[in-house]
Design an enzyme around this catalytic site. Structure first.
Site, short mmCIF file in Angstrom:
data_model
loop_
_atom_site.label_atom_id
_atom_site.label_comp_id
_atom_site.label_asym_id
_atom_site.label_seq_id
_atom_site.Cartn_x
_atom_site.Cartn_y
_atom_site.Cartn_z
N GLN A 129 0.85 -1.20 0.00
CA GLN A 129 0.00 0.00 0.00
C GLN A 129 0.88 1.25 0.00
OE1 GLN A 129 -3.45 -0.58 3.04
NE2 GLN A 129 -1.84 -2.01 3.63
N ASP A 172 6.03 4.95 -1.27
CA ASP A 172 7.38 5.53 -1.14
C ASP A 172 8.43 4.91 -2.06
OD1 ASP A 172 8.08 3.07 0.14
OD2 ASP A 172 7.49 3.89 2.09
N HIS A 223 -1.47 1.50 -4.30
CA HIS A 223 -1.89 2.90 -4.11
C HIS A 223 -1.03 3.85 -4.93
CE1 HIS A 223 -3.93 1.85 0.01
NE2 HIS A 223 -4.62 1.44 -1.03
N CYS A 274 -0.56 12.93 -16.14
CA CYS A 274 -1.20 14.13 -16.67
C CYS A 274 -2.70 14.04 -16.45
CB CYS A 274 -0.88 14.30 -18.15
SG CYS A 274 -1.69 15.73 -18.85
N CYS A 291 -3.92 14.22 -20.66
CA CYS A 291 -3.56 13.17 -21.63
C CYS A 291 -3.23 11.84 -20.93
CB CYS A 291 -2.44 13.62 -22.56
SG CYS A 291 -0.82 13.66 -21.80
N CYS A 323 2.54 19.06 -17.72
CA CYS A 323 2.85 17.95 -18.61
C CYS A 323 3.72 18.42 -19.78
CB CYS A 323 1.53 17.36 -19.13
SG CYS A 323 1.75 16.07 -20.35
N THR A 329 0.54 -2.93 8.70
CA THR A 329 -0.62 -2.17 8.22
C THR A 329 -1.71 -2.19 9.29
OG1 THR A 329 -2.36 -1.99 6.54
CG2 THR A 329 -1.43 -4.19 6.87
N SER A 330 -2.41 -1.06 9.41
CA SER A 330 -3.47 -0.97 10.40
C SER A 330 -4.72 -1.72 9.93
CB SER A 330 -3.80 0.49 10.72
OG SER A 330 -4.17 1.17 9.55
N ASN A 350 3.25 -6.80 13.35
CA ASN A 350 2.88 -5.41 13.63
C ASN A 350 3.36 -5.06 15.03
OD1 ASN A 350 1.18 -2.96 14.18
ND2 ASN A 350 0.27 -3.56 12.23
C1 BV8 Z 1 -11.89 2.25 -3.30
C2 BV8 Z 1 -3.34 8.38 -0.21
C3 BV8 Z 1 -13.77 1.77 -4.69
C4 BV8 Z 1 -2.02 7.90 -0.68
C5 BV8 Z 1 -4.38 6.36 0.59
C6 BV8 Z 1 -16.53 2.79 4.58
C7 BV8 Z 1 -16.35 1.43 4.75
C8 BV8 Z 1 -15.51 0.71 3.89
C9 BV8 Z 1 -14.82 1.36 2.88
C10 BV8 Z 1 -14.98 2.71 2.74
C11 BV8 Z 1 -15.84 3.42 3.57
N1 BV8 Z 1 -15.79 4.72 3.20
C12 BV8 Z 1 -14.92 4.85 2.15
C13 BV8 Z 1 -14.43 3.63 1.88
C14 BV8 Z 1 -13.45 3.31 0.83
C15 BV8 Z 1 -12.08 3.84 1.18
C16 BV8 Z 1 -11.69 3.34 2.56
O1 BV8 Z 1 -11.28 2.23 2.75
N2 BV8 Z 1 -11.81 4.19 3.56
C17 BV8 Z 1 -11.53 3.75 4.93
C18 BV8 Z 1 -10.54 4.70 5.55
C19 BV8 Z 1 -12.82 3.63 5.65
N3 BV8 Z 1 -11.17 3.29 0.19
C20 BV8 Z 1 -11.02 3.87 -0.98
O2 BV8 Z 1 -11.56 4.93 -1.28
C21 BV8 Z 1 -10.14 3.14 -1.97
N4 BV8 Z 1 -10.80 3.01 -3.19
O3 BV8 Z 1 -12.36 1.64 -2.37
O4 BV8 Z 1 -12.44 2.22 -4.57
C22 BV8 Z 1 -14.65 2.93 -4.30
C23 BV8 Z 1 -14.70 4.03 -5.12
C24 BV8 Z 1 -15.55 5.09 -4.76
C25 BV8 Z 1 -16.29 5.05 -3.56
C26 BV8 Z 1 -16.18 3.94 -2.75
C27 BV8 Z 1 -15.35 2.87 -3.13
C28 BV8 Z 1 -8.89 3.97 -2.22
C29 BV8 Z 1 -7.98 3.93 -1.04
C30 BV8 Z 1 -7.04 5.10 -1.08
C31 BV8 Z 1 -5.69 4.74 -0.64
N5 BV8 Z 1 -4.82 5.89 -0.56
N6 BV8 Z 1 -3.84 7.56 0.77
C32 BV8 Z 1 -0.85 8.66 -0.17
O5 BV8 Z 1 -0.75 9.86 -0.43
O6 BV8 Z 1 0.00 8.03 0.44
S1 BV8 Z 1 -4.58 5.38 1.97
C33 BV8 Z 1 -3.31 5.53 3.10
O7 BV8 Z 1 -3.63 4.48 4.02
C34 BV8 Z 1 -1.94 5.19 2.60
O8 BV8 Z 1 -1.81 5.14 1.24
C35 BV8 Z 1 -1.64 3.81 3.19
O9 BV8 Z 1 -1.06 2.99 2.25
C36 BV8 Z 1 -2.99 3.31 3.56
C37 BV8 Z 1 -3.04 2.23 4.55
O10 BV8 Z 1 -2.49 2.65 5.77
P1 BV8 Z 1 -1.39 1.73 6.45
O11 BV8 Z 1 -0.35 1.43 5.46
O12 BV8 Z 1 -2.04 0.59 7.09
O13 BV8 Z 1 -0.74 2.74 7.51
P2 BV8 Z 1 -1.24 3.15 8.96
O14 BV8 Z 1 -0.52 4.37 9.37
O15 BV8 Z 1 -2.70 3.17 9.05
O16 BV8 Z 1 -0.80 1.95 9.90
C38 BV8 Z 1 0.55 1.67 10.16
C39 BV8 Z 1 0.62 0.35 10.88
O17 BV8 Z 1 1.97 -0.01 11.06
C40 BV8 Z 1 0.00 0.40 12.30
O18 BV8 Z 1 -0.80 -0.76 12.47
C41 BV8 Z 1 1.22 0.35 13.24
O19 BV8 Z 1 0.95 -0.34 14.46
C42 BV8 Z 1 2.21 -0.40 12.40
N7 BV8 Z 1 3.62 -0.10 12.67
C43 BV8 Z 1 4.18 1.11 12.94
N8 BV8 Z 1 5.51 0.99 13.02
C44 BV8 Z 1 5.80 -0.32 12.81
C45 BV8 Z 1 4.60 -1.03 12.59
N9 BV8 Z 1 4.56 -2.35 12.37
C46 BV8 Z 1 5.73 -3.01 12.33
N10 BV8 Z 1 6.95 -2.40 12.52
C47 BV8 Z 1 7.01 -1.08 12.77
N11 BV8 Z 1 8.22 -0.48 12.97
ZN ZN Z 2 -0.56 15.73 -20.85
#
Ligand code: BV8
Ligand code: ZN
Length: 241
Positions: A103, A106, A121, A129, A132, A149, A190-191, A215
C-alpha cells in the site's frame, strides 16, 4: 511473541508453496517514513479529506502538491531497512511463487530490489497528466509548483490512488489471483482499515491460506489471522528467512 511462535512462522515460510505479502506504512516506519495513523501519524496533522482526494486536488492543486512535495523531499532521504531487504531476498529465493502487494507509495520496496510487486496505491515518484493521462517517472525534488505535462502542457497530478478513487483494474486482478493462489500470506505493518486492502487477509483465509501478521500492535485484523507476531518489522521480517 514466544520463541515457539517465531519458530512456527519460520517453518511456515520455509515450507510454503506460494507466498503473498501485504505491506503497509509500518514497514517503512523503520526507515523513518511517517505512518498515517497512530500518535505520530500524518493524519494527526493533516486531514485526509483535505489532501488525498480528487475533490481536494480540484479545489486546491497547489496545496495538495505542496504536501506531496514535502513528502517527496522527506522520502528522498530514506533508505530501505532490513525488512524491505529481507522481502527482496525472499523473492530472489523463490521468484515463481512469491508476490508482494504494497500500500506504500514511497518506492522503498523497489529500491530494495523487489520486482514482483503491485504498488496498489501508486508511487510518489510517478506523475500523471490530468488531461492526456501519460504517466512518467519523476524524481525532481523540489518539484516546481505547479508541475505541468511536457506532452500537452496541462496540470500533472501524483500517480497515486486517492480516497474515493478505484484501484487500477490490473492490480485488483493480480491481487485477487495471488491472494487466492497463496498458501501463506504475511501481513506486515498495516493498520488494516483502508479498503480494499483491508479485505485481503479474509480473501486469503477463505481460500485456505495461513495468515501471519507482523505489527507493533494488535490491529482490527489480529483476531482473524492465524499468528500475530508483535514487534518491529525490521527486527522480525529478517528472522523469517
Ligand atoms: C476504493 C493516499 C472503490 C495515498 C491512501 C466505509 C467502509 C468501507 C470502505 C470505505 C468506507 N468509506 C470509504 C471507503 C473506501 C475507502 C476506505 O477504505 N476508507 C476507509 C478509511 C474507511 N477506500 C477507498 O476509497 C479506496 N478506493 O475503495 O475504490 C470505491 C470508489 C468510490 C467510492 C467507494 C469505493 C482507495 C484507497 C485510497 C488509498 N490511498 N492515501 C498517499 O498519499 O500516500 S490510503 C493511506 O492508508 C496510505 O496510502 C496507506 O497505504 C494506507 C493504509 O495505511 P497503512 O499502510 O495501514 O498505515 P497506517 O498508518 O494506518 O498503519 C501503520 C501500521 O503499522 C500500524 O498498524 C502500526 O501499528 C504499524 N507499525 C508502525 N511501526 C511499525 C509497525 N509495524 C511493524 N513495525 C514497525 N516499525
Ligand atoms: Zn498531458
Amino acid at each position: 511473541m514466544s520463541p515457539e511462535e517465531l519458530s512456527e512462522a519460520r517453518s511456515r515460510v520455509a515450507s510454503a508453496q506460494a507466498i503473498t505479502v501485504l505491506t503497509g506504512a509500518g514497514i517503512s516506519a523503520d526507515s523513518g517514513v511517517p505512518t498515517f495513523r497512530g500518535a505520530e501519524g500524518l493524519w494527526r496533522s493533516y486531514h485526509a479529506e483535505d489532501l488525498a482526494t480528487p475533490e481536494a486536488f480540484e479545489r486546491d492543486p497547489r496545496l495538495v502538491w505542496e504536501w506531496y512535495n514535502w513528502r517527496r523531499e522527506l522520502i528522498a532521504t530514506k533508505q530501505p531497512n532490513p525488512a524491505h531487504l529481507a522481502l527482496a531476498e525472499l523473492e530472489r529465493r523463490r521468484p515463481d511463487t512469491f508476490w508482494l502487494i504494497t500500500q506504500n507509495v514511497d518506492g522503498l520496496h523497489r529500491t530494495a530490489g523487489s520486482q514482483r510487486l503491485s504498488e496498489i496505491h501508486g508511487n510518489i515518484w510517478k506523475v500523471r497528466c490530468t488531461v492526456c493521462a501519460v504517466i512518467t517517472d519523476n524524481h525532481e525534488t523540489p518539484l516546481p509548483l505547479l508541475p505541468m505535462c511536457r506532452q500537452c502542457g496541462n496540470l500533472l497530478r501524483p500517480h497515486i490512488v486517492w480516497f474515493g478513487e478505484s484501484l487500477w483494474e490490473e492490480d485488483l486482478r493480480r491481487c485477487d489471483e495471488v491472494l487466492r493462489d497463496c498458501d501463506l500470506l504475511l501481513v506486515i505493518g498495516t493498520s488494516g482499515v483502508v479498503y480494499p486492502a483491508a479485505g485481503f487477509a479474509s480473501i486469503a483465509k477463505e481460500t485456505g491460506a495461513m495468515v501471519i501478521e507482523i505489527n507493533l500492535e494488535t490491529t482490527p485484523q489480529s483476531g482473524l489471522v492465524d499468528l500475530s507476531l508483535q514487534g518491529r518489522a525490521k527486527d522480525l521480517v529478517p528472522l523469517l528467512l
